[in-house]
Design a protein around this motif. Structure first.
Motif, PDB file in Angstrom:
ATOM      1  N   ALA A 361      -2.819  10.680   4.517  1.00 24.50           N
ATOM      2  CA  ALA A 361      -3.694  10.775   3.343  1.00 24.50           C
ATOM      3  C   ALA A 361      -2.846  10.622   2.092  1.00 24.50           C
ATOM      4  N   SER A 362      -3.367   9.888   1.139  1.00 25.02           N
ATOM      5  CA  SER A 362      -2.644   9.672  -0.106  1.00 25.02           C
ATOM      6  C   SER A 362      -3.632   9.450  -1.241  1.00 25.02           C
ATOM      7  N   PHE A 363      -3.118   9.473  -2.456  1.00 28.16           N
ATOM      8  CA  PHE A 363      -3.940   9.204  -3.624  1.00 28.16           C
ATOM      9  C   PHE A 363      -3.990   7.710  -3.891  1.00 28.16           C
ATOM     10  N   SER A 364      -5.093   7.268  -4.469  1.00 29.69           N
ATOM     11  CA  SER A 364      -5.180   5.883  -4.918  1.00 29.69           C
ATOM     12  C   SER A 364      -4.225   5.680  -6.087  1.00 29.69           C
ATOM     13  N   LEU A 365      -4.042   4.417  -6.439  1.00 27.12           N
ATOM     14  CA  LEU A 365      -3.073   4.096  -7.477  1.00 27.12           C
ATOM     15  C   LEU A 365      -3.408   4.784  -8.800  1.00 27.12           C
ATOM     16  N   ASP A 366      -4.689   4.899  -9.130  1.00 25.84           N
ATOM     17  CA  ASP A 366      -5.087   5.536 -10.386  1.00 25.84           C
ATOM     18  C   ASP A 366      -5.316   7.039 -10.255  1.00 25.84           C
ATOM     19  N   GLY A 367      -5.153   7.583  -9.042  1.00 26.90           N
ATOM     20  CA  GLY A 367      -5.263   9.024  -8.834  1.00 26.90           C
ATOM     21  C   GLY A 367      -6.670   9.564  -8.817  1.00 26.90           C
ATOM     22  N   THR A 368      -7.693   8.710  -8.858  1.00 22.96           N
ATOM     23  CA  THR A 368      -9.077   9.197  -8.897  1.00 22.96           C
ATOM     24  C   THR A 368      -9.696   9.311  -7.511  1.00 22.96           C
ATOM     25  N   GLN A 369      -9.032   8.728  -6.504  1.00 20.60           N
ATOM     26  CA  GLN A 369      -9.582   8.739  -5.161  1.00 20.60           C
ATOM     27  C   GLN A 369      -8.508   9.139  -4.154  1.00 20.60           C
ATOM     28  N   VAL A 370      -8.981   9.568  -2.998  1.00 20.81           N
ATOM     29  CA  VAL A 370      -8.100   9.897  -1.874  1.00 20.81           C
ATOM     30  C   VAL A 370      -8.397   8.918  -0.755  1.00 20.81           C
ATOM     31  N   VAL A 371      -7.327   8.403  -0.142  1.00 15.99           N
ATOM     32  CA  VAL A 371      -7.446   7.455   0.967  1.00 15.99           C
ATOM     33  C   VAL A 371      -6.884   8.120   2.216  1.00 15.99           C
ATOM     34  N   SER A 372      -7.632   8.106   3.310  1.00 13.62           N
ATOM     35  CA  SER A 372      -7.171   8.721   4.554  1.00 13.62           C
ATOM     36  C   SER A 372      -7.344   7.761   5.716  1.00 13.62           C
ATOM     37  N   SER A 373      -6.465   7.859   6.691  1.00 14.49           N
ATOM     38  CA  SER A 373      -6.540   7.013   7.889  1.00 14.49           C
ATOM     39  C   SER A 373      -6.482   7.894   9.119  1.00 14.49           C
ATOM     40  N   SER A 374      -7.171   7.463  10.186  1.00 11.78           N
ATOM     41  CA  SER A 374      -7.383   8.369  11.315  1.00 11.78           C
ATOM     42  C   SER A 374      -7.255   7.662  12.654  1.00 11.78           C
ATOM     43  N   SER A 375      -7.053   8.477  13.672  1.00 11.07           N
ATOM     44  CA  SER A 375      -7.051   7.958  15.046  1.00 11.07           C
ATOM     45  C   SER A 375      -8.452   7.571  15.501  1.00 11.07           C
ATOM     46  N   ASP A 376      -9.485   7.875  14.704  1.00 13.00           N
ATOM     47  CA  ASP A 376     -10.831   7.422  15.046  1.00 13.00           C
ATOM     48  C   ASP A 376     -11.047   5.951  14.681  1.00 13.00           C
ATOM     49  N   GLY A 377      -9.994   5.303  14.166  1.00 13.84           N
ATOM     50  CA  GLY A 377     -10.051   3.886  13.854  1.00 13.84           C
ATOM     51  C   GLY A 377     -10.559   3.567  12.471  1.00 13.84           C
ATOM     52  N   THR A 378     -10.796   4.579  11.656  1.00 14.62           N
ATOM     53  CA  THR A 378     -11.377   4.322  10.338  1.00 14.62           C
ATOM     54  C   THR A 378     -10.442   4.718   9.202  1.00 14.62           C
ATOM     55  N   ILE A 379     -10.732   4.100   8.071  1.00 16.06           N
ATOM     56  CA  ILE A 379     -10.144   4.482   6.791  1.00 16.06           C
ATOM     57  C   ILE A 379     -11.285   4.996   5.932  1.00 16.06           C
ATOM     58  N   ARG A 380     -11.070   6.128   5.286  1.00 15.76           N
ATOM     59  CA  ARG A 380     -12.109   6.694   4.421  1.00 15.76           C
ATOM     60  C   ARG A 380     -11.590   6.794   2.985  1.00 15.76           C
ATOM     61  N   ILE A 381     -12.490   6.470   2.059  1.00 19.56           N
ATOM     62  CA  ILE A 381     -12.202   6.600   0.634  1.00 19.56           C
ATOM     63  C   ILE A 381     -13.030   7.773   0.111  1.00 19.56           C
TER      64      ILE A 381
END
Length: 545
Positions: A361-381
């Motif tokens: 999990a990390s912050f977006s470039l502008d810091g307004t969103q969080v990006v996460s990646s999972s073993s369920d095969g998805t990326i969530r914003i």
């Protein structure tokens, strides 16, 4: 955990003051020297040459002698002897007015009057006579030359001679020692005032092709996580035994300039350290462990600033600081992403929705969103303020779903240095550059018959290379990272091969054997073309261009 022996050496504060005083004297900062001596009551008591100082006394050059003595700390008795002799010789020269002033208006002669009134009265009598009688001035058969010799010997014993530029010499020797011990990068520009090494950014990105050093861990231990500091001066590893160590990444030696490491008092967790991340200013380090705990450290002192115990119900897979450094974002095997207050130590937000392990999990470039990646095969914003999920998607190349359909893990997903773009690394022979809507901009995958390994003597492995004349299947990627200027994307395969691509075009540049065994992860240096790869057999391999 590394082993070290340290020797404590006591340094007197007065000696440090004298070194500064010598520096001031040599640079003709005499007012500052006088102020420092008066405030500290520590005097330098050095002369350029004891022989020259003694010679001035023997020749009776009293103006020069008094000029030197005024900057020294001399015992009262020896000063009384000196001033007594000067008064006598002034009378001999018939400098009566000067002799009278010296006798009646200087501190040493006033002390002589109070402590040895007979000697003081003798000087007054000499002053009052119309002629000078050596026998009267020097009783008991002692001559003027003999008195000068006695005074010269007495005063010379109170002073010392030190080599010029002593302070600068000692500082230089200290830095040289630190360089030899691996505390400083060799031939580096060192900011003595700030205590930092300036690292210049590489002029252009290039593929690391040389393994220049290796960090080796004890048997049955290995580095489970790594991180370079944003200022480029530290490589930190977190190992399976819970220890966190700070390294000189050029010499592969433990940073012994950090006092707590020199004393074997390492930063540590109670369980295996699965993730590490620095604050933007490189001052703080966050660590996450297998037992769900997070700690935040002050790197220069090794002090634990904050504990989250536990932060999650499962192992912590990633940690990072918010852009302003006041919060900690973490991901976990417990299927959640959480935001923690650094000052309060409290859970602030929870991002729920993934149906399997959250790997990154990390912050977006502008810091307004969080990006996460999972073993369920998805990326969530996620919306950072509300913790609501804005979108969820599976990386694909336009021909169909790649991750979700096959149930492939998304190892990591991090910002690309362009607005609304992210890089996703899959547990597959592919990585993707995506926009925040999930649309693929570019795919990164090695040619099936890639044979351009960095060295023919290194094992080719299995990732699309020929082995004994046969093409073997591609190997899944385990980690990805960008070069300092984001011109090159590195994808590390599970068999140790490093696949290099131009980030702007997706073109494959080269494949090299970064390790000859099973790898865990990799990190890229923020300023220079250096990559660290940690392996399951307890090594951290350091590569440079």
């Amino acid at each position: 955990m590394s082993q070290s022996n340290s020797t404590n050496m006591e340094i007197e504060s007065s000696d440090v003051i004298r070194l500064i005083q010598q520096f001031l004297k040599e640079n003709n900062l005499l007012n500052s020297l006088a102020a420092l001596q008066e405030e500290t009551t520590v005097t330098l008591n050095t002369v350029d040459s004891i022989e020259a100082f003694s010679s001035e006394i023997l020749r009776g050059n009293w103006d020069n002698v008094l000029r030197v003595v005024s900057q020294l700390r001399i015992p009262e008795k020896k000063l009384m002897d000196l001033y007594e002799q000067i008064v006598i010789e002034l009378v001999e020269l018939r400098e009566i007015g000067t002799a009278r002033t010296l006798l009646r208006q200087t501190t040493p002669t006033q002390l002589l009057r109070d402590q040895f009134p007979d000697r003081y009265l003798h000087l007054e009598q000499i002053l009052s006579r119309s002629h000078f009688d050596p026998k009267d001035a020097y009783p008991n058969g002692i001559s003027k030359e003999k008195r000068r010799q006695i005074i010269a010997q007495a005063l010379s014993s109170e002073v010392t001679v030190v080599n010029p530029s002593r302070l600068l010499t000692l500082l230089g020797q200290a830095l040289k020692f630190q360089e030899q011990q691996g505390m400083l990068p060799p031939d580096s520009a060192y900011d003595l005032f700030r205590g930092t090494v300036s690292v210049e950014q590489a002029e252009m990105d290039d593929v690391p092709t040389k393994c220049y050093n290796t960090i080796k861990f004890p048997k049955k231990q290995h580095a489970e996580s790594m991180a370079f500091s944003p200022n480029g001066q530290m490589l930190v590893t977190g190992s399976t035994d819970g220890f966190i160590e700070v390294w000189n990444y050029l010499t592969a030696k433990l940073r012994k300039d950090l006092k707590y490491q020199a004393e074997d008092n390492l930063m540590s967790m109670e369980d295996a350290v699965l993730c590490l991340n620095f604050s933007k200013d490189s001052e703080m380090l966050a660590s996450g462990a297998q037992d769900g705990k997070i700690k935040v450290w002050k790197v220069q002192t090794g002090q634990c600033l904050r504990r989250y115990s536990p932060a999650h119900q499962g192992g912590v897979t990633s940690v990072c600081f918010s852009p302003d450094g006041t919060q900690i974002l973490s991901a976990s095997f417990d299927l959640t992403v959480r935001l923690h207050g650094l000052k309060s130590g409290k859970l602030l937000k929870e991002f729920r929705g993934h149906t399997s392990y959250v790997n990154y999990a990390s912050f977006s470039l502008d810091g307004t969103q969080v990006v996460s990646s999972s073993s369920d095969g998805t990326i969530r914003i996620w919306d950072f303020k509300t913790a609501s999920c804005l979108s969820s998607f599976t990386p694909h190349d336009g021909t169909g779903t790649i991750a979700g359909a096959a149930g492939l893990t998304v190892n990591s997903c991090f910002p690309y240095p362009k607005p609304n773009q992210i890089v996703a690394c899959l547990k597959a022979p592919a990585a993707y550059l995506l926009n925040m809507d999930g649309n693929v901009i570019r795919k990164f995958s090695s040619p099936e018959n890639a044979t351009d390994l960095a060295s023919d003597t290194q094992p080719a492995g299995e990732s699309g290379a020929k082995k004994d004349g046969q093409v073997v299947p591609m190997t899944d990627y385990s980690a990805a990272g960008l070069s300092p200027q984001a011109e090159i994307l590195y994808c590390l395969a599970e068999n140790g091969q490093l696949h290099c691509f131009y980030a702007a075009t997706g073109k494959h540049i080269q494949t090299l054997a970064a390790a000859d065994g099973e790898v865990i992860s990799m990190v890229t240096h923020p300023l220079t073309n250096v990559i660290a790869v940690n392996t399951l057999d307890g090594r951290v391999l350091l590569w440079k261009a």
